[in-house]
Every structure is written in structure tokens, then in C-alpha cells.
Design a protein around this motif. Structure first.
Motif, PDB file in Angstrom:
ATOM      1  N   TYR A   1      -0.263  18.950 -13.185  1.00 61.03           N
ATOM      2  CA  TYR A   1       0.402  20.070 -12.479  1.00 61.03           C
ATOM      3  C   TYR A   1       1.735  19.158 -12.075  1.00 61.03           C
ATOM      4  O   TYR A   1       2.608  19.850 -12.100  1.00 61.03           O
ATOM      5  CB  TYR A   1      -0.583  21.124 -11.898  1.00 61.03           C
ATOM      6  N   TRP A   2       1.447  18.440 -11.035  1.00 57.84           N
ATOM      7  CA  TRP A   2       2.902  17.805 -10.396  1.00 57.84           C
ATOM      8  C   TRP A   2       3.483  17.443 -10.975  1.00 57.84           C
ATOM      9  O   TRP A   2       4.409  17.024 -10.476  1.00 57.84           O
ATOM     10  CB  TRP A   2       1.936  17.442  -8.844  1.00 57.84           C
ATOM     11  N   MET A   3       2.819  16.492 -11.968  1.00 55.12           N
ATOM     12  CA  MET A   3       3.863  15.800 -12.855  1.00 55.12           C
ATOM     13  C   MET A   3       4.903  16.698 -13.765  1.00 55.12           C
ATOM     14  O   MET A   3       6.310  16.318 -13.889  1.00 55.12           O
ATOM     15  CB  MET A   3       3.185  14.896 -13.923  1.00 55.12           C
TER      16      MET A   3
ATOM     17  N   VAL B   1       9.622  10.179  -8.912  1.00 56.72           N
ATOM     18  CA  VAL B   1       8.521   9.663  -9.136  1.00 56.72           C
ATOM     19  C   VAL B   1       7.091  10.043  -8.674  1.00 56.72           C
ATOM     20  O   VAL B   1       7.036  10.333  -7.641  1.00 56.72           O
ATOM     21  CB  VAL B   1       8.432   8.003  -8.457  1.00 56.72           C
ATOM     22  N   VAL B   2       6.320  10.420  -9.888  1.00 55.05           N
ATOM     23  CA  VAL B   2       4.871  11.208  -9.169  1.00 55.05           C
ATOM     24  C   VAL B   2       3.798   9.986 -10.152  1.00 55.05           C
ATOM     25  O   VAL B   2       3.909   9.801 -11.361  1.00 55.05           O
ATOM     26  CB  VAL B   2       4.935  12.364 -10.179  1.00 55.05           C
ATOM     27  N   VAL B   3       3.409  10.015  -8.643  1.00 50.18           N
ATOM     28  CA  VAL B   3       2.006   8.716  -9.347  1.00 50.18           C
ATOM     29  C   VAL B   3       1.128   8.860  -8.858  1.00 50.18           C
ATOM     30  O   VAL B   3       0.695   9.307  -7.938  1.00 50.18           O
ATOM     31  CB  VAL B   3       2.886   7.558  -9.191  1.00 50.18           C
ATOM     32  N   THR B   4      -0.432   8.670  -9.346  1.00 47.89           N
ATOM     33  CA  THR B   4      -1.216   8.638  -8.350  1.00 47.89           C
ATOM     34  C   THR B   4      -1.934   7.835  -7.585  1.00 47.89           C
ATOM     35  O   THR B   4      -1.390   6.535  -7.757  1.00 47.89           O
ATOM     36  CB  THR B   4      -2.377   8.866  -9.295  1.00 47.89           C
ATOM     37  N   SER B   5      -2.193   7.439  -5.957  1.00 47.74           N
ATOM     38  CA  SER B   5      -2.260   6.629  -5.225  1.00 47.74           C
ATOM     39  C   SER B   5      -4.087   6.935  -4.572  1.00 47.74           C
ATOM     40  O   SER B   5      -4.201   7.550  -3.643  1.00 47.74           O
ATOM     41  CB  SER B   5      -1.534   7.053  -4.178  1.00 47.74           C
ATOM     42  N   GLY B   6      -5.320   6.553  -5.573  1.00 49.88           N
ATOM     43  CA  GLY B   6      -6.800   6.340  -5.083  1.00 49.88           C
ATOM     44  C   GLY B   6      -6.758   7.794  -5.628  1.00 49.88           C
ATOM     45  O   GLY B   6      -6.458   9.069  -6.642  1.00 49.88           O
ATOM     46  N   ASN B   7      -7.641   8.164  -5.186  1.00 56.84           N
ATOM     47  CA  ASN B   7      -8.664   9.013  -5.777  1.00 56.84           C
ATOM     48  C   ASN B   7      -8.360  11.173  -5.321  1.00 56.84           C
ATOM     49  O   ASN B   7      -9.069  11.867  -6.624  1.00 56.84           O
ATOM     50  CB  ASN B   7     -10.459   9.609  -5.536  1.00 56.84           C
TER      51      ASN B   7
ATOM     52  N   TYR C   1      -2.686   3.292 -10.705  1.00 55.17           N
ATOM     53  CA  TYR C   1      -1.414   3.342 -11.011  1.00 55.17           C
ATOM     54  C   TYR C   1       0.260   3.307 -10.503  1.00 55.17           C
ATOM     55  O   TYR C   1       0.899   2.901 -10.916  1.00 55.17           O
ATOM     56  CB  TYR C   1      -0.784   4.581 -12.306  1.00 55.17           C
ATOM     57  N   ASN C   2       0.488   2.997  -9.391  1.00 53.95           N
ATOM     58  CA  ASN C   2       1.046   3.520  -8.462  1.00 53.95           C
ATOM     59  C   ASN C   2       0.882   1.082  -8.144  1.00 53.95           C
ATOM     60  O   ASN C   2       1.669   1.144  -7.163  1.00 53.95           O
ATOM     61  CB  ASN C   2       0.777   3.539  -7.367  1.00 53.95           C
TER      62      ASN C   2
ATOM     63  N   SER D   1       0.853  -0.862  -0.229  1.00 55.22           N
ATOM     64  CA  SER D   1       0.365  -0.333  -0.155  1.00 55.22           C
ATOM     65  C   SER D   1       0.929   1.005  -0.244  1.00 55.22           C
ATOM     66  O   SER D   1       1.746   1.628   0.898  1.00 55.22           O
ATOM     67  CB  SER D   1      -0.798  -0.173   1.323  1.00 55.22           C
ATOM     68  N   GLY D   2       0.245   2.429  -0.260  1.00 52.26           N
ATOM     69  CA  GLY D   2       1.239   3.733  -0.371  1.00 52.26           C
ATOM     70  C   GLY D   2       0.903   3.913   1.073  1.00 52.26           C
ATOM     71  O   GLY D   2       1.203   4.832   1.561  1.00 52.26           O
TER      72      GLY D   2
END
Length: 267
Positions: free
Chosen positions: A163-165, A173-179, A216-217, A43-44
Motif C-alpha cells: 500500500y505505502w510503496m 524511497v519507501v523502505v521497511t525499518s523493523g517489524n 531492507y534499509n 540506524s533509522g
């Protein structure tokens, strides 16, 4: 014969923003253990939070936390990654400058927080139930930093992700983790790193592993095993990375247990 099962939490075992695991998962984990199949929670989330979630079986399973920055096997730390402090400071400053955005800064046993609102303070303490240390500056963050995350309370949009990427994607590494969350982690850190450590430690091949994920993570982890299951509600890119899909984790585990670990009878 399957020897290792790994599963993401939010959006996978924890559906519909749930903050507690379904009771049946603990029985399934024990049944897997009786068959000689280890269970890895990936998990994150922070490690202490994960042990609370899995309290009935906490000492019986293994963990990959902070999106792969920390792996703990039955209480033993296998590895712990650290984030460049100068870069961490840049990211924290950017989050503090952005309206409504909040951050968490991950150490091994707690998260550092400087909440802008009581709502976020209470969300992390009482809903997510993280171990937290509240600070007023980065100078008070003395423990090694493993991961940073930005919380967008209105939910992630294509614009906010871009924006963050665009801002930090060349530095980590910039990755989405949930909504609502985007994680910032060192290059080379992901859940697959933890999976490979467990495969190496227990002499388990990718063909003997199942993994479940929805974001994606999770993609690297899903590709690190032969039998990667994307949740049906996953984004298209996550589904495209796997050969299998499921609506829930538990029915797949039930089939695996009935088949005594023989994956051919499951798929």
C-alpha cells in the motif's frame, strides 16, 4: 586490516525488540578504538535517541541516523538531508487518514508527533525514549524535515507494505525499518551515503570495513563495504545481499579484536 565497523541497531544490536544495548558492546567499542578501528552506529532512529543508547561511549563514536539522512561525527554534522515539505504534507495526510496508523516526522534534534492514541504517545516517550515535540498541524513543524515514518501497531504485512510503496514509491524511497515501521526518505538518502562519507573523510576503503544489518534499509550499507554481515533472522533479500551471516554482532567483534583487526582470521 579493518578500520571501520558499522552496525544497525533494531534487529541487529538490539534484539527481540530490546530498547537498551547489551553492556558488553561498550567494552567492545573501546577495545576497537584502542586498535584504531572506528565504530559507526547506523540506524533509522533519531540522533538524540542514539546518543542516549550509547551513553557510556556516546562521544567516542560516530553516527548515521534517520536511515542516512543525518551523519554526525564526534559531534560534528557531516551532512543533513531535507525532505520536500509538500510531499511530507501528502504523506502525513495519508497516514492520518489510515486507521490505526501513526507517524513520526524527523527534525535533527527531535521528532514531531500528532499521536492518535495515548499508547503511541507513551511508546515514543517512555519506551523508545525519543525527543519529541507534539504539534497539532504541519504549520507548527518549522524545522527542516529529514524523514517521515509510518508506524503500523499491528505489525507490517505484505499488504500494508505494498500500500505505502504503491502510493509513494515514485516520489521517494519507501523502505521497511523493523517489524512495525516503514520509512519515507528522499531519493539518494540511505545508510550507504553515510558510510561513504566516513570512508572519504578518513581515507578508508570498502575493503577495510565491516557492516551489520537485518532489514531492507540496511542493504545499501551492507553493499558499501566488502564485509557485510546479515543477521541470521534477516529476510531472504537481505541475506542475499551479503556474503556473510551471523546470529549476533558481539562474537564477530570479539574475534576481530582478538585478531587485532585482521579480517582473514575472522571469516
Amino acid at each position: 586490516m579493518i578500520k571501520l565497523v558499522a552496525s544497525d541497531l533494531d534487529g541487529t544490536l538490539l534484539l527481540h525488540k530490546a530498547q537498551s544495548l547489551p553492556e558488553e558492546i561498550f567494552s567492545l567499542i573501546r577495545q576497537l578504538e584502542e586498535l584504531g578501528i572506528m565504530f559507526v552506529a547506523a540506524s533509522g532512529r533519531q540522533y538524540p535517541n542514539m546518543t542516549k543508547l550509547f551513553a557510556p561511549v556516546a562521544s567516542e563514536i560516530s553516527y548515521i541516523s534517520e536511515n542516512g539522512a543525518l551523519a554526525v561525527d564526534h559531534g560534528e554534522v557531516l551532512y543533513q538531508d531535507s525532505f520536500d515539505r509538500k510531499l511530507a504534507g501528502k504523506i502525513i495526510s495519508a497516514i492520518l487518514e489510515k486507521k490505526d496508523a501513526e507517524f513520526t516526522c524527523s527534525a535533527k534534534d527531535y521528532h514531531y508527533l500528532m499521536p492518535k492514541t495515548k499508547r503511541f504517545h507513551d511508546h515514543m516517550l517512555y519506551e523508545v525514549k525519543n525527543e519529541c515535540r507534539f504539534v497539532n498541524s504541519m504549520e507548527e513543524m518549522t524545522a527542516p524535515i529529514m524523514k517521515l515514518a509510518v508506524f503500523e501497531p499491528a505489525g507490517l504485512t505484505e499488504e500494508s507494505v505494498k500500500y505505502w510503496m504503491d502510493r509513494f514509491g515514485k516520489e521517494c524511497v519507501v523502505v521497511t525499518s523493523g517489524n512495525e515501521w516503514i520509512d519515507f526518505i528522499p531519493f539518494g538518502t540511505n545508510k550507504a551515503k553515510g558510510i561513504r562519507e566516513y570512508q572519504k573523510r578518513y581515507h578508508i576503503s570498502p575493503e577495510e570495513c565491516i557492516a551489520f544489518g537485518d532489514e531492507y534499509n540496511d542493504i545499501e550499507m551492507l553493499k558499501a563495504v566488502k564485509y557485510g554481515f546479515a543477521m541470521e533472522h534477516s529476510k531472504e533479500g537481505v541475506r542475499a545481499a551479503t556474503s556473510y551471516m551471523t546470529k549476533q554482532v558481539e562474537p564477530v567483534l570479539e574475534k576481530l579484536i582478538r585478531a587485532k583487526g585482521k579480517i582473514e582470521e575472522v571469516i
